[in-house]
Design a protein around this motif. Structure first.
Motif, PDB file in Angstrom:
ATOM      1  N   LYS A   1       0.850  -1.192   0.000  1.00  0.00           N
ATOM      2  CA  LYS A   1       0.000   0.000   0.000  1.00  0.00           C
ATOM      3  C   LYS A   1       0.890   1.248   0.000  1.00  0.00           C
ATOM      4  CE  LYS A   1      -3.399   2.580   2.565  1.00  0.00           C
ATOM      5  NZ  LYS A   1      -3.927   2.880   3.870  1.00  0.00           N
ATOM      6  N   SER A   2       0.573   2.159  -0.884  1.00  0.00           N
ATOM      7  CA  SER A   2       1.307   3.420  -0.891  1.00  0.00           C
ATOM      8  C   SER A   2       0.336   4.549  -0.571  1.00  0.00           C
ATOM      9  CB  SER A   2       1.977   3.660  -2.244  1.00  0.00           C
ATOM     10  OG  SER A   2       0.996   3.804  -3.242  1.00  0.00           O
ATOM     11  N   ASN A   3       0.882   5.630  -0.099  1.00  0.00           N
ATOM     12  CA  ASN A   3       0.084   6.789   0.262  1.00  0.00           C
ATOM     13  C   ASN A   3       0.568   7.962  -0.572  1.00  0.00           C
ATOM     14  OD1 ASN A   3      -1.697   8.478   1.707  1.00  0.00           O
ATOM     15  ND2 ASN A   3      -0.046   9.098   3.067  1.00  0.00           N
ATOM     16  N   ALA A   4      -0.262   8.408  -1.502  1.00  0.00           N
ATOM     17  CA  ALA A   4       0.093   9.575  -2.307  1.00  0.00           C
ATOM     18  C   ALA A   4       0.115  10.812  -1.419  1.00  0.00           C
ATOM     19  CB  ALA A   4      -0.903   9.755  -3.440  1.00  0.00           C
ATOM     20  N   GLU A   5       1.030  11.717  -1.686  1.00  0.00           N
ATOM     21  CA  GLU A   5       1.133  12.951  -0.922  1.00  0.00           C
ATOM     22  C   GLU A   5      -0.020  13.883  -1.292  1.00  0.00           C
ATOM     23  OE1 GLU A   5       3.334  13.154   1.435  1.00  0.00           O
ATOM     24  OE2 GLU A   5       4.408  11.369   0.810  1.00  0.00           O
ATOM     25  N   PRO A   6      -0.628  14.526  -0.306  1.00  0.00           N
ATOM     26  CA  PRO A   6      -1.655  15.524  -0.613  1.00  0.00           C
ATOM     27  C   PRO A   6      -1.022  16.753  -1.275  1.00  0.00           C
ATOM     28  CG  PRO A   6      -1.246  15.445   1.748  1.00  0.00           C
ATOM     29  CD  PRO A   6      -0.419  14.364   1.128  1.00  0.00           C
ATOM     30  N   THR A   7      -1.849  17.534  -1.933  1.00  0.00           N
ATOM     31  CA  THR A   7      -1.367  18.731  -2.614  1.00  0.00           C
ATOM     32  C   THR A   7      -2.004  19.977  -2.017  1.00  0.00           C
ATOM     33  OG1 THR A   7      -3.120  18.569  -4.274  1.00  0.00           O
ATOM     34  CG2 THR A   7      -1.014  17.502  -4.788  1.00  0.00           C
ATOM     35  N   ALA A   8      -1.308  21.092  -2.128  1.00  0.00           N
ATOM     36  CA  ALA A   8      -1.809  22.385  -1.648  1.00  0.00           C
ATOM     37  C   ALA A   8      -1.356  23.462  -2.616  1.00  0.00           C
ATOM     38  CB  ALA A   8      -1.284  22.669  -0.244  1.00  0.00           C
TER      39      ALA A   8
ATOM     40  N   GLY B   1      -5.888  18.805  -2.018  1.00  0.00           N
ATOM     41  CA  GLY B   1      -6.427  17.573  -2.563  1.00  0.00           C
ATOM     42  C   GLY B   1      -5.599  16.383  -2.138  1.00  0.00           C
ATOM     43  N   ASP B   2      -6.182  15.209  -2.278  1.00  0.00           N
ATOM     44  CA  ASP B   2      -5.491  13.970  -1.944  1.00  0.00           C
ATOM     45  C   ASP B   2      -6.219  12.837  -2.649  1.00  0.00           C
ATOM     46  OD1 ASP B   2      -4.535  11.590  -0.739  1.00  0.00           O
ATOM     47  OD2 ASP B   2      -4.013  12.675   1.065  1.00  0.00           O
ATOM     48  N   PRO B   3      -5.532  12.083  -3.509  1.00  0.00           N
ATOM     49  CA  PRO B   3      -6.202  10.999  -4.227  1.00  0.00           C
ATOM     50  C   PRO B   3      -6.592   9.820  -3.335  1.00  0.00           C
ATOM     51  CG  PRO B   3      -3.867  11.024  -4.753  1.00  0.00           C
ATOM     52  CD  PRO B   3      -4.148  12.246  -3.925  1.00  0.00           C
ATOM     53  N   ASP B   4      -6.026   9.738  -2.139  1.00  0.00           N
ATOM     54  CA  ASP B   4      -6.270   8.604  -1.244  1.00  0.00           C
ATOM     55  C   ASP B   4      -7.284   8.873  -0.140  1.00  0.00           C
ATOM     56  OD1 ASP B   4      -4.219   7.170  -2.573  1.00  0.00           O
ATOM     57  OD2 ASP B   4      -2.717   8.083  -1.283  1.00  0.00           O
ATOM     58  N   HIS B   5      -7.655  10.131   0.097  1.00  0.00           N
ATOM     59  CA  HIS B   5      -8.483  10.461   1.259  1.00  0.00           C
ATOM     60  C   HIS B   5      -9.563  11.480   0.903  1.00  0.00           C
ATOM     61  CE1 HIS B   5      -4.599   9.092   2.870  1.00  0.00           C
ATOM     62  NE2 HIS B   5      -5.363   8.508   3.783  1.00  0.00           N
ATOM     63  N   ALA B   6     -10.658  11.408   1.642  1.00  0.00           N
ATOM     64  CA  ALA B   6     -11.747  12.379   1.477  1.00  0.00           C
ATOM     65  C   ALA B   6     -11.296  13.738   2.023  1.00  0.00           C
ATOM     66  CB  ALA B   6     -12.985  11.901   2.233  1.00  0.00           C
ATOM     67  N   MET B   7     -11.905  14.791   1.524  1.00  0.00           N
ATOM     68  CA  MET B   7     -11.539  16.148   1.950  1.00  0.00           C
ATOM     69  C   MET B   7     -11.694  16.331   3.457  1.00  0.00           C
ATOM     70  SD  MET B   7     -10.400  17.799  -0.523  1.00  0.00           S
ATOM     71  CE  MET B   7     -10.114  16.929  -2.034  1.00  0.00           C
ATOM     72  N   ASP B   8     -12.740  15.758   4.046  1.00  0.00           N
ATOM     73  CA  ASP B   8     -12.950  15.957   5.478  1.00  0.00           C
ATOM     74  C   ASP B   8     -11.952  15.194   6.344  1.00  0.00           C
ATOM     75  OD1 ASP B   8     -13.951  13.391   5.101  1.00  0.00           O
ATOM     76  OD2 ASP B   8     -15.909  13.821   5.985  1.00  0.00           O
ATOM     77  N   ALA B   9     -11.100  14.365   5.735  1.00  0.00           N
ATOM     78  CA  ALA B   9     -10.057  13.654   6.479  1.00  0.00           C
ATOM     79  C   ALA B   9      -8.742  14.434   6.502  1.00  0.00           C
ATOM     80  CB  ALA B   9      -9.822  12.272   5.870  1.00  0.00           C
ATOM     81  N   LEU B  10      -8.659  15.515   5.720  1.00  0.00           N
ATOM     82  CA  LEU B  10      -7.419  16.292   5.622  1.00  0.00           C
ATOM     83  C   LEU B  10      -7.365  17.369   6.692  1.00  0.00           C
ATOM     84  CD1 LEU B  10      -7.270  16.746   1.749  1.00  0.00           C
ATOM     85  CD2 LEU B  10      -6.197  14.956   3.146  1.00  0.00           C
ATOM     86  N   THR B  11      -6.154  17.634   7.174  1.00  0.00           N
ATOM     87  CA  THR B  11      -5.908  18.707   8.133  1.00  0.00           C
ATOM     88  C   THR B  11      -5.176  19.826   7.400  1.00  0.00           C
ATOM     89  OG1 THR B  11      -5.695  17.096   9.913  1.00  0.00           O
ATOM     90  CG2 THR B  11      -4.817  19.292  10.329  1.00  0.00           C
ATOM     91  N   VAL B  12      -5.710  21.042   7.514  1.00  0.00           N
ATOM     92  CA  VAL B  12      -5.159  22.193   6.798  1.00  0.00           C
ATOM     93  C   VAL B  12      -4.618  23.208   7.788  1.00  0.00           C
ATOM     94  CG1 VAL B  12      -5.736  24.118   5.262  1.00  0.00           C
ATOM     95  CG2 VAL B  12      -6.779  21.875   4.891  1.00  0.00           C
ATOM     96  N   ALA B  13      -3.471  23.792   7.457  1.00  0.00           N
ATOM     97  CA  ALA B  13      -2.903  24.867   8.280  1.00  0.00           C
ATOM     98  C   ALA B  13      -2.429  25.994   7.366  1.00  0.00           C
ATOM     99  CB  ALA B  13      -1.735  24.348   9.111  1.00  0.00           C
TER     100      ALA B  13
ATOM    101  N   GLY C   1       0.964  11.638   5.215  1.00  0.00           N
ATOM    102  CA  GLY C   1       1.405  12.351   4.023  1.00  0.00           C
ATOM    103  C   GLY C   1       1.207  13.844   4.211  1.00  0.00           C
ATOM    104  N   ALA C   2       2.091  14.635   3.594  1.00  0.00           N
ATOM    105  CA  ALA C   2       2.005  16.090   3.741  1.00  0.00           C
ATOM    106  C   ALA C   2       2.373  16.780   2.447  1.00  0.00           C
ATOM    107  CB  ALA C   2       2.931  16.556   4.861  1.00  0.00           C
ATOM    108  N   GLY C   3       1.791  17.973   2.271  1.00  0.00           N
ATOM    109  CA  GLY C   3       2.112  18.812   1.128  1.00  0.00           C
ATOM    110  C   GLY C   3       2.002  20.269   1.526  1.00  0.00           C
ATOM    111  N   SER C   4       2.727  21.137   0.794  1.00  0.00           N
ATOM    112  CA  SER C   4       2.702  22.576   1.062  1.00  0.00           C
ATOM    113  C   SER C   4       2.621  23.304  -0.254  1.00  0.00           C
ATOM    114  CB  SER C   4       3.960  23.053   1.761  1.00  0.00           C
ATOM    115  OG  SER C   4       4.185  22.397   2.951  1.00  0.00           O
TER     116      SER C   4
END
Length: 115
Positions: A26-33, A57-69, A112-115
């Motif tokens: 299983k791989s986890n794609a990095e989210p994008t910002a 965005g994140d191809p592996d997770h729903a938007m409500d599962a993402l943490t934004v800062a 996974g993290a993105g900036s």
């Protein structure tokens, strides 16, 4: 009348390796910002709220599962920012006399993290 300030935007790509057990495929794609509302060297008005907007965005997770800062000059602002169903996020921030460096960070529940 407040003076104008220059706004510098930092858009840095962060990449974190996901922890895996041997044999785990299983791989986890990095989210994008992406910051949409302002670009490097845009002018902002000192002492007036500016609305920062971006998309995550994140191809592996729903938007409500993402943490934004939202981070301005190394300090987190708009701690309650959350993406809508399309991944749009916003933050109202009042800049000081020197403007600031703005960064939009996103994390997924698998690290996974993105900036």
């Amino acid at each position: 009348m407040p003076s104008s300030s220059k706004l510098s935007l930092a858009l840095a790509a962060a990449s974190l390796a996901a922890c895996r057990e041997p044999g785990d495929t299983k791989s986890n794609a990095e989210p994008t910002a992406e910051i949409r509302s302002h670009a490097a060297a845009d002018t902002v008005r000192e002492g007036y709220p500016e609305t920062l907007t971006g998309t995550v965005g994140d191809p592996d997770h729903a938007m409500d599962a993402l943490t934004v800062a939202w981070v301005v000059d190394g300090v987190e602002v708009c701690a309650d920012s959350a993406p809508d169903a399309e991944g749009t996020v916003s933050c109202a921030h009042t800049f000081g006399p020197t403007g600031g460096v703005v960064q939009l960070d996103v994390r997924d529940p698998d690290g996974g993290a993105g900036s």
